[in-house]
Design an enzyme around this catalytic site. Structure first.
Site, PDB file in Angstrom:
ATOM      1  N   HIS A 103       0.817  -1.102  -0.114  1.00  0.00           N
ATOM      2  CA  HIS A 103      -0.059  -0.160  -0.025  1.00  0.00           C
ATOM      3  C   HIS A 103       0.896   1.213   0.286  1.00  0.00           C
ATOM      4  O   HIS A 103       2.030   1.185   0.637  1.00  0.00           O
ATOM      5  CB  HIS A 103      -0.915   0.022   1.258  1.00  0.00           C
ATOM      6  CG  HIS A 103      -2.018   1.192   1.279  1.00  0.00           C
ATOM      7  ND1 HIS A 103      -1.419   2.358   1.689  1.00  0.00           N
ATOM      8  CD2 HIS A 103      -3.134   1.171   0.882  1.00  0.00           C
ATOM      9  CE1 HIS A 103      -2.682   2.922   1.357  1.00  0.00           C
ATOM     10  NE2 HIS A 103      -3.809   2.170   0.814  1.00  0.00           N
ATOM     11  N   GLU A 173      -3.756   2.331  -7.614  1.00  0.00           N
ATOM     12  CA  GLU A 173      -3.854   3.239  -6.755  1.00  0.00           C
ATOM     13  C   GLU A 173      -3.097   4.539  -6.870  1.00  0.00           C
ATOM     14  O   GLU A 173      -2.048   4.437  -6.202  1.00  0.00           O
ATOM     15  CB  GLU A 173      -3.807   2.780  -5.169  1.00  0.00           C
ATOM     16  CG  GLU A 173      -4.905   1.777  -4.820  1.00  0.00           C
ATOM     17  CD  GLU A 173      -5.069   1.623  -3.215  1.00  0.00           C
ATOM     18  OE1 GLU A 173      -6.371   2.089  -3.081  1.00  0.00           O
ATOM     19  OE2 GLU A 173      -4.155   1.518  -2.661  1.00  0.00           O
TER      20      GLU A 173
END
Ligand code: PGA
Length: 261
Positions: A103, A173
């Protein structure tokens, strides 16, 4: 087969709670509401990623198949002197079926492509589905961001056998959209989803590219979710802030259910 859902139809909704809610009691309330909405969903794989310290408690009380659990991070080593870390086996043992890996908020703390690669392999070895996050930090007019994303994909998934790509989720992302007020327009998301699949095809072959699941994450809200879920080739979304509001979660699950039909 690592997971219980029908890949062909299913839309994914991954709910990354990050370092929220503040207490286990708060996490239980949010979980119960999320569960109720997930029980009404059709062909939606709802994956809740609570704080690691809350995971076992939530998962051990949960019976049913309406949702599953992810860890927000994991260590590549199976055990040892790694203060504060959680291994893939510990995550699996605590009830997780998925692991968010790489992430942007972990990469910002120094996680490298090599570490992401090692974690992907450790997750697969312990029957966790890796949710591999990739995305450029910023857009530049020369297109260097395209190379950044392709490099992240090629290095994260290096040495993964072709038959394991059906067990892998890539979450595109863009870092600049995470926590931002606005997501990129659906056509921009579409371009990047095509790019992600092309990067997988170039590095690992066409079969790998069609087997892998590709999600979008970054500023997904009730207002833009319908258009984002409609992006061709997109298998779902990864949500941060909106995952903390049960009303928004209910709306997102309804939108995902409609998109899955
Ligand atoms: P956001 O976060 O939905 O709050 O933008 C997304 C993420 O961090 O994956």
């Amino acid at each position: 087969m690592l997971t219980w859902y029908n890949f062909a139809m299913t839309k994914f909704l991954i709910l990354n709670w990050k370092m929220n809610p503040e207490t286990l009691a708060g996490a239980r309330v949010l979980f119960e509401k999320t569960k109720k909405s997930a029980q009404r969903a059709r062909s939606v794989a709802v994956v809740v990623a609570p704080a690691q310290v809350h995971l076992a408690s939530l998962a051990s009380r949960f019976r049913g198949k309406s949702l599953s659990f992810a860890v927000q991070n994991m260590h590549a080593q199976p055990s040892g002197s790694y203060t504060g870390a959680t291994s893939a086996l510990q995550a699996h043992d605590a009830g997780a079926t998925h692991a968010i890996i790489g992430h942007a908020e972990r990469r910002a703390l120094g996680e490298t492509n090599e570490e992401v690669h090692d974690k992907v392999h450790a997750a697969l070895d312990e029957r966790l589905t890796p949710v591999v996050c990739v995305g450029e930090r910023e857009r530049d007019s020369e297109g260097a961001y395209v190379h950044e994303v392709c490099e992240q994909i090629a290095s994260a998934l290096a040495d993964v056998p072709e038959k394991r790509f059906k067990d892998i989720i890539i979450a595109y992302e863009p870092v600049w959209a995470i926590g931002a007020p606005k997501a990129p327009a659906p056509n921009e998301v579409h371009q990047m989803i095509v790019l992600v699949r092309k990067a997988v095809a170039d590095a690992f072959g066409i079969a790998a590219s069609s087997a892998v699941r590709v999600l979008y994450g970054g500023a997904v809200h009730a207002e833009n979710a319908e258009a984002i879920f409609a992006v061709p080739g997109l298998d779902g979304v990864l949500v941060g802030r909106a995952s903390l509001d049960p009303i928004l979660v209910d709306t997102l699950i309804k939108i995902a259910s409609r998109a899955a039909k």
